[in-house]
Scaffold this motif. Structure first.
Motif, PDB file in Angstrom:
ATOM      1  N   LEU A 371       1.024  -1.283   0.212  1.00 28.73           N
ATOM      2  CA  LEU A 371       0.037  -0.079   0.008  1.00 28.73           C
ATOM      3  C   LEU A 371       0.995   1.424  -0.160  1.00 28.73           C
ATOM      4  CD1 LEU A 371      -2.786  -1.126   2.615  1.00 28.73           C
ATOM      5  CD2 LEU A 371      -2.640  -1.119  -0.020  1.00 28.73           C
ATOM      6  N   ASP A 372       2.006   1.189   0.807  1.00 28.08           N
ATOM      7  CA  ASP A 372       2.719   2.265   0.694  1.00 28.08           C
ATOM      8  C   ASP A 372       3.386   2.605  -0.535  1.00 28.08           C
ATOM      9  OD1 ASP A 372       4.525   4.436   2.188  1.00 28.08           O
ATOM     10  OD2 ASP A 372       6.174   3.053   1.787  1.00 28.08           O
ATOM     11  N   ILE A 373       3.825   1.565  -1.277  1.00 32.39           N
ATOM     12  CA  ILE A 373       4.401   1.816  -2.988  1.00 32.39           C
ATOM     13  C   ILE A 373       3.518   2.218  -3.759  1.00 32.39           C
ATOM     14  CG2 ILE A 373       5.453   0.448  -4.594  1.00 32.39           C
ATOM     15  CD1 ILE A 373       6.991  -1.148  -2.628  1.00 32.39           C
ATOM     16  N   LEU A 374       2.094   1.643  -3.577  1.00 28.33           N
ATOM     17  CA  LEU A 374       1.032   1.949  -4.488  1.00 28.33           C
ATOM     18  C   LEU A 374       0.696   3.528  -4.232  1.00 28.33           C
ATOM     19  CD1 LEU A 374      -1.541  -1.076  -4.548  1.00 28.33           C
ATOM     20  CD2 LEU A 374      -0.082  -0.115  -6.379  1.00 28.33           C
ATOM     21  N   SER A 375       1.068   4.004  -3.122  1.00 26.16           N
ATOM     22  CA  SER A 375       0.515   5.474  -2.886  1.00 26.16           C
ATOM     23  C   SER A 375       1.460   6.361  -3.310  1.00 26.16           C
ATOM     24  CB  SER A 375       0.278   5.703  -1.154  1.00 26.16           C
ATOM     25  OG  SER A 375       1.687   5.583  -0.775  1.00 26.16           O
ATOM     26  N   LYS A 376       2.494   5.927  -3.551  1.00 28.14           N
ATOM     27  CA  LYS A 376       3.414   6.669  -4.367  1.00 28.14           C
ATOM     28  C   LYS A 376       3.073   6.985  -5.759  1.00 28.14           C
ATOM     29  CE  LYS A 376       6.605   6.633  -0.842  1.00 28.14           C
ATOM     30  NZ  LYS A 376       5.949   6.076   0.060  1.00 28.14           N
ATOM     31  N   THR A 377       2.369   6.533  -6.405  1.00 28.11           N
ATOM     32  CA  THR A 377       1.716   6.723  -7.734  1.00 28.11           C
ATOM     33  C   THR A 377       0.877   8.084  -7.555  1.00 28.11           C
ATOM     34  OG1 THR A 377      -0.309   5.475  -7.456  1.00 28.11           O
ATOM     35  CG2 THR A 377       1.569   4.063  -8.323  1.00 28.11           C
ATOM     36  N   ARG A 378       0.534   8.336  -6.336  1.00 27.23           N
ATOM     37  CA  ARG A 378      -0.373   9.646  -6.045  1.00 27.23           C
ATOM     38  C   ARG A 378      -1.665   9.513  -6.939  1.00 27.23           C
ATOM     39  NH1 ARG A 378       4.434  14.528  -6.990  1.00 27.23           N
ATOM     40  NH2 ARG A 378       5.834  13.612  -5.623  1.00 27.23           N
ATOM     41  N   SER A 379      -2.131   8.328  -7.201  1.00 25.09           N
ATOM     42  CA  SER A 379      -3.171   7.947  -7.894  1.00 25.09           C
ATOM     43  C   SER A 379      -4.473   7.917  -6.696  1.00 25.09           C
ATOM     44  CB  SER A 379      -3.443   7.218  -8.818  1.00 25.09           C
ATOM     45  OG  SER A 379      -2.164   7.102 -10.061  1.00 25.09           O
ATOM     46  N   VAL A 380      -3.927   7.222  -5.611  1.00 26.19           N
ATOM     47  CA  VAL A 380      -4.857   6.730  -4.501  1.00 26.19           C
ATOM     48  C   VAL A 380      -3.844   6.826  -3.137  1.00 26.19           C
ATOM     49  CG1 VAL A 380      -6.512   5.527  -6.012  1.00 26.19           C
ATOM     50  CG2 VAL A 380      -4.625   4.279  -4.867  1.00 26.19           C
ATOM     51  N   ASN A 381      -4.713   6.823  -2.153  1.00 30.46           N
ATOM     52  CA  ASN A 381      -4.585   6.567  -0.962  1.00 30.46           C
ATOM     53  C   ASN A 381      -5.215   5.586  -0.184  1.00 30.46           C
ATOM     54  OD1 ASN A 381      -2.207   8.841  -0.759  1.00 30.46           O
ATOM     55  ND2 ASN A 381      -3.923  10.057  -1.222  1.00 30.46           N
ATOM     56  N   PHE A 382      -4.536   5.131   1.023  1.00 31.02           N
ATOM     57  CA  PHE A 382      -5.420   4.084   1.561  1.00 31.02           C
ATOM     58  C   PHE A 382      -5.457   4.371   3.118  1.00 31.02           C
ATOM     59  CE2 PHE A 382      -4.955   1.255  -1.822  1.00 31.02           C
ATOM     60  CZ  PHE A 382      -3.863   1.715  -2.495  1.00 31.02           C
ATOM     61  N   LYS A 383      -6.384   3.961   3.718  1.00 32.96           N
ATOM     62  CA  LYS A 383      -6.796   3.783   5.262  1.00 32.96           C
ATOM     63  C   LYS A 383      -7.117   2.587   5.785  1.00 32.96           C
ATOM     64  CE  LYS A 383      -9.702   6.320   8.630  1.00 32.96           C
ATOM     65  NZ  LYS A 383     -10.599   7.155   8.917  1.00 32.96           N
ATOM     66  N   ARG A 384      -6.625   2.162   6.941  1.00 36.43           N
ATOM     67  CA  ARG A 384      -7.082   1.020   7.475  1.00 36.43           C
ATOM     68  C   ARG A 384      -7.647   1.025   8.821  1.00 36.43           C
ATOM     69  NH1 ARG A 384      -2.272  -2.940   9.098  1.00 36.43           N
ATOM     70  NH2 ARG A 384      -4.050  -3.910  10.059  1.00 36.43           N
ATOM     71  N   ASP A 385      -8.448   0.063   8.713  1.00 38.60           N
ATOM     72  CA  ASP A 385      -9.307  -0.091   9.933  1.00 38.60           C
ATOM     73  C   ASP A 385      -9.516  -1.611  10.180  1.00 38.60           C
ATOM     74  OD1 ASP A 385     -11.018  -0.016  12.129  1.00 38.60           O
ATOM     75  OD2 ASP A 385     -12.756   0.556  10.883  1.00 38.60           O
ATOM     76  N   GLY A 386      -8.723  -2.016  11.271  1.00 45.06           N
ATOM     77  CA  GLY A 386      -8.473  -3.699  11.214  1.00 45.06           C
ATOM     78  C   GLY A 386      -7.890  -4.436   9.800  1.00 45.06           C
ATOM     79  N   ARG A 387      -8.929  -5.246   9.449  1.00 42.09           N
ATOM     80  CA  ARG A 387      -8.582  -5.925   8.226  1.00 42.09           C
ATOM     81  C   ARG A 387      -9.444  -5.247   6.958  1.00 42.09           C
ATOM     82  NH1 ARG A 387      -5.392 -10.152   9.206  1.00 42.09           N
ATOM     83  NH2 ARG A 387      -5.579 -10.816   7.038  1.00 42.09           N
ATOM     84  N   VAL A 388      -9.980  -3.930   7.008  1.00 44.15           N
ATOM     85  CA  VAL A 388     -10.640  -3.455   6.262  1.00 44.15           C
ATOM     86  C   VAL A 388      -9.918  -2.173   5.504  1.00 44.15           C
ATOM     87  CG1 VAL A 388     -12.640  -2.293   5.450  1.00 44.15           C
ATOM     88  CG2 VAL A 388     -12.971  -4.049   7.090  1.00 44.15           C
ATOM     89  N   ILE A 389      -9.503  -2.339   4.267  1.00 42.56           N
ATOM     90  CA  ILE A 389      -8.778  -1.006   3.646  1.00 42.56           C
ATOM     91  C   ILE A 389      -9.772  -0.242   2.987  1.00 42.56           C
ATOM     92  CG2 ILE A 389      -6.845  -0.486   1.880  1.00 42.56           C
ATOM     93  CD1 ILE A 389      -6.214  -2.106   4.413  1.00 42.56           C
ATOM     94  N   THR A 390      -9.643   1.110   3.065  1.00 44.60           N
ATOM     95  CA  THR A 390     -10.500   1.859   2.414  1.00 44.60           C
ATOM     96  C   THR A 390      -9.523   2.768   1.317  1.00 44.60           C
ATOM     97  OG1 THR A 390     -11.955   2.530   4.398  1.00 44.60           O
ATOM     98  CG2 THR A 390     -11.876   4.006   2.602  1.00 44.60           C
ATOM     99  N   VAL A 391      -9.988   2.702   0.196  1.00 42.06           N
ATOM    100  CA  VAL A 391      -9.407   3.481  -1.055  1.00 42.06           C
ATOM    101  C   VAL A 391      -9.924   4.825  -1.170  1.00 42.06           C
ATOM    102  CG1 VAL A 391      -8.651   3.156  -3.192  1.00 42.06           C
ATOM    103  CG2 VAL A 391      -9.065   1.015  -1.994  1.00 42.06           C
ATOM    104  N   MET A 392      -8.959   5.822  -1.105  1.00 44.25           N
ATOM    105  CA  MET A 392      -9.240   7.204  -0.995  1.00 44.25           C
ATOM    106  C   MET A 392      -8.590   8.167  -2.026  1.00 44.25           C
ATOM    107  SD  MET A 392      -9.177   8.005   3.013  1.00 44.25           S
ATOM    108  CE  MET A 392      -7.638   7.671   3.135  1.00 44.25           C
ATOM    109  N   ASN A 393      -8.927   9.296  -2.561  1.00 47.70           N
ATOM    110  CA  ASN A 393      -8.100   9.911  -3.730  1.00 47.70           C
ATOM    111  C   ASN A 393      -7.565  10.900  -2.759  1.00 47.70           C
ATOM    112  OD1 ASN A 393     -10.420  11.076  -3.412  1.00 47.70           O
ATOM    113  ND2 ASN A 393     -11.044  11.343  -5.530  1.00 47.70           N
TER     114      ASN A 393
END
Length: 393
Positions: A371-393
């Motif tokens: 997730l850290d590397i994917l966020s480097k694309t600056r296309s999306v960001n991520f937020k974790r809540d336990g085992r649920v990942i929320t994809v954000m821009n």
């Protein structure tokens, strides 16, 4: 302090696989001391440092995808200039800081709020023909004989393999019965968050991705070698011209003699990608021949249609070699793949689902690195809540 700086530099080179044989000998000598070995292990575990360094680069949603591909050995992989310069300047310093933090009691990162979400080889199950379920594990890397399955579990290159070809797992010699009993069928079930390999009695090796399963006989008898697969699997088939190898999915029957190919079978769709050799595809119901593939071709069977196209096979099979390779792949499809590999759920707005990302990323044990590397694309960001990942821009 000079010696410690040298050791931190050697650790950095070892983590990125650029250490020379002489430097490796120096580092191994240093690691002979139990205290040094413990320190080294702490450094590799610290914030997932060892996992993050090897593939920190090669992510850019805009650049030509082929520039992210690994160059032929022994040439080191080509890397995107922007991230390569960043890594060259920052990563050695990061290793040194981590080294001295661990060496002299530094606390390092303290803002960890969630347990790690890890991928591993624990959790695969073997269902015997009797219905008995066997949990597959090994004993600290040592082979384990499964007497009830007449097979052996061992670790190869860090991955678990269930082998029916080991001497301990060889089928007992038949006593020439009047009517030979059919070989027992086993089913290897690989859940989400897990991967597993199986070596069949003829030497064929099948690599099963997360959320997949394979049904097969404990040994092959008769004119055909037949197995059934669902999910995603890579087959390295042992050559035997007199006994064709048959792979059944819910939609197709794939016939081969000795080759390498990848199958993805989910629901009513079956995708077959040929790496080596040749395969014939037949309709599982009618037996009608749908296509004959040559290396580099892919057949997509869905409904009444069979579409054959030319593809770059590396994109389709990199998962077997420990990589996620995304070529202008929608975020929705990427999250589906991460969901299976790490056994997580995700939340994704429809407006973000079709954002495309191009990247080559090592399939790290922990999802945070990806997730850290994917966020480097600056296309999306991520937020974790336990085992649920929320994809954000």
């Amino acid at each position: 302090m000079t010696d410690e700086l040298m050791i931190s530099d050697l650790i950095y080179k070892e983590l990125i696989e650029e250490i020379t044989p002489e430097e490796s000998r120096v580092l191994k000598k240093w690691l002979e001391e139990p205290a040094n070995r413990a320190l080294y292990d702490r450094i590799k575990q610290k914030n997932g440092l060892g996992r993050r360094l090897c593939e920190y680069v090669d992510v850019d949603s805009q650049k030509d995808f082929r520039s992210t591909l690994p160059a032929p050995a022994p040439v080191a992989p080509r890397r995107g200039l922007r991230y390569a310069l960043y890594a060259a300047a920052i990563v050695p310093l990061l290793v040194a800081v981590t080294f001295f933090g661990a060496r002299f009691g530094g606390s390092g990162r303290t803002d960890v709020r969630h347990p790690e979400i890890m991928h591993n080889s624990e959790g695969a199950r073997l269902i015997l023909s009797s219905g008995q379920v066997v949990d597959l594990a090994d004993d600290e890397g040592r082979p384990v004989v499964l007497a009830e399955a007449n097979a052996v579990v061992d670790a190869r290159d860090g991955e678990r393999t269930l082998s029916y070809k080991k001497p301990e797992a060889a089928a007992p010699a038949a006593e020439a019965p009047v009517v030979a009993a059919a070989p027992a069928l086993h089913t290897l079930v690989v859940p989400r968050g897990v991967n597993y390999n199986v070596e069949l009695s003829d030497g064929t090796v099948v690599y099963l991705d997360a959320d997949s399963q394979l049904e097969y006989p404990v040994y092959f008898a008769g004119e055909r070698r037949e197995v059934t697969v669902s999910g995603r699997a890579y087959f390295d088939v042992a050559h035997d011209a007199e006994h064709p190898f048959i792979v059944r999915t819910g939609r197709t029957e794939i016939q081969v003699f000795g080759t390498e190919f990848c199958v993805s079978a989910k629901g009513a769709q079956s995708v077959t990608t040929l790496v080596k050799g040749s395969v014939g595809l037949f309709d599982a119901g009618s037996g009608e021949r749908l296509a004959v593939l040559t290396p580099g071709q892919q057949a997509v069977v869905s409904g009444d249609r069979c579409e054959v196209r030319q593809v770059e096979t590396l994109y389709q099979t990199a998962w077997k070699d420990g990589y996620f390779i995304f070529e202008s792949k929608p975020v929705g499809s990427i999250m589906e793949e991460l969901s299976a590999w790490y056994n997580i759920d995700y939340v994704l707005k429809d407006s973000l689902r079709d954002i495309n990302i191009t990247a080559r990323i090592k399939r790290y044990d922990d999802i945070e690195s990806v997730l850290d590397i994917l966020s480097k694309t600056r296309s999306v960001n991520f937020k974790r809540d336990g085992r649920v990942i929320t994809v954000m821009n």
